[in-house]
Scaffold this motif. Structure first.
Motif, PDB file in Angstrom:
ATOM      1  N   UNK A  49       0.837  -1.208   0.000  1.00 34.20           N
ATOM      2  CA  UNK A  49       0.000   0.000   0.000  1.00 34.20           C
ATOM      3  C   UNK A  49       0.866   1.251   0.000  1.00 34.20           C
ATOM      4  N   UNK A  50       1.901   1.254   0.837  1.00 29.20           N
ATOM      5  CA  UNK A  50       2.813   2.399   0.893  1.00 29.20           C
ATOM      6  C   UNK A  50       3.554   2.575  -0.431  1.00 29.20           C
ATOM      7  N   UNK A  87      12.744   4.849  -1.801  1.00 30.06           N
ATOM      8  CA  UNK A  87      12.131   4.390  -0.548  1.00 30.06           C
ATOM      9  C   UNK A  87      11.102   3.300  -0.832  1.00 30.06           C
ATOM     10  N   UNK A  88      10.285   3.511  -1.856  1.00 31.54           N
ATOM     11  CA  UNK A  88       9.298   2.498  -2.236  1.00 31.54           C
ATOM     12  C   UNK A  88       9.980   1.182  -2.617  1.00 31.54           C
ATOM     13  N   UNK A  89      11.091   1.290  -3.323  1.00 30.84           N
ATOM     14  CA  UNK A  89      11.852   0.096  -3.705  1.00 30.84           C
ATOM     15  C   UNK A  89      12.361  -0.637  -2.475  1.00 30.84           C
ATOM     16  N   UNK A 117       3.437   8.321  -2.518  1.00 27.58           N
ATOM     17  CA  UNK A 117       3.718   9.439  -1.623  1.00 27.58           C
ATOM     18  C   UNK A 117       5.193   9.546  -1.271  1.00 27.58           C
ATOM     19  N   UNK A 118       5.941   8.469  -1.467  1.00 31.60           N
ATOM     20  CA  UNK A 118       7.344   8.427  -1.072  1.00 31.60           C
ATOM     21  C   UNK A 118       8.243   8.378  -2.308  1.00 31.60           C
TER      22      UNK A 118
END
Length: 253
Positions: free
Chosen positions: A197-198, A208-210, A203-204
């Motif tokens: 979900x993040x 960071x998502x990786x 939003x990031x």
């Protein structure tokens, strides 16, 4: 027999209502965001498949009532159907991320509520536990498809790992043995949905998502690896015990 037929009819009504609510949610999404044919067809296919599979499972289980916990799970399944439709629609257009995130967040927040309701009302069943698990697994699969479009196809490993385990169990029956309760396993399973979900919310930063998705995959590999190792050891102990018993029996003869 008549009483059983009455119970079965009531259970089928529950699943029909669930399918109706699913179609209503799709209609709201369709009018609200202009969902395309891919989203509609996928959402309707999900509604029909859920109704068909759940109806058959209820008929075979011979439950006397659907139960409040299963109603919560059915509500979560409806939200997952909406998420599935939006993800399918994202291949053709760009549905609002806020709507997708909102539906997913509510579905994740309700995870565990059905279990608590079942325990408090004394309505825990094997069917209810399986229904809850399948809804969770499918949500993770759908989210991994969505995030894979941003981070790469390797993210599909997160959603596909549980189904790969089920497929492997058909070839290696020792994988079907029951596992002992594990807080770590439940935590890792819950983390997958939150991490995806993040990562999918946008939003990031990309890096960071990786990292979040990689940590989620790493924890899942560790959890499955630990369980497979435990199942393998248990199966070996069982085989050795059975072999030892047969040898003792032959020696006694």
């Amino acid at each position: 027999m008549a009483l059983n037929n009455t119970y079965d009819a009531r259970l089928q009504q529950e699943t029909a209502v669930g399918a109706g609510v699913q179609i209503l949610l799709l209609a709201l999404l369709g009018t609200g965001i202009g969902m395309g044919p891919a989203g509609w067809l996928t959402g309707l296919a999900f509604a029909f498949a859920t109704w068909a599979v759940l109806s058959r499972a209820l008929h075979r289980s011979r439950l006397s009532s659907f139960g409040p916990a299963n109603r919560v799970t059915l509500g979560r399944a409806t939200l997952v159907g909406g998420v599935t439709a939006l993800v399918a629609d994202s291949f053709e257009s760009a549905p609002p991320v806020t709507v997708l995130v909102g539906l997913t967040a509510v579905a994740l927040l309700l995870d565990g509520v059905d279990g608590k309701v079942a325990r408090r009302t004394g309505t825990s069943t094997a069917l209810g536990a399986r229904f809850d698990m399948e809804v969770d697994a499918f949500l993770i699969l759908v989210l991994s498809v969505y995030v894979s479009m941003q981070l790469g196809p390797w993210v599909l490993l997160i959603g596909g790992m549980r189904y790969a385990f089920v497929a492997a169990a058909r070839v290696a029956p020792w994988l079907n043995a029951p596992l002992p309760p594990s807080f770590a396993r439940k935590t890792v399973a819950a983390v997958q949905g939150i991490a995806l979900l993040l990562a999918g919310a946008g939003l990031l930063p990309h890096g960071v998502n990786l990292a979040i998705a990689l940590l989620a995959l790493g924890s899942l590999v560790w959890s499955f690896g630990r369980d497979v190792r435990w199942l393998w050891r248990t199966s070996r102990i069982t085989v050795e015990a059975a072999t030892g018993g047969e040898l003792l029996e032959l020696a006694a003869r």
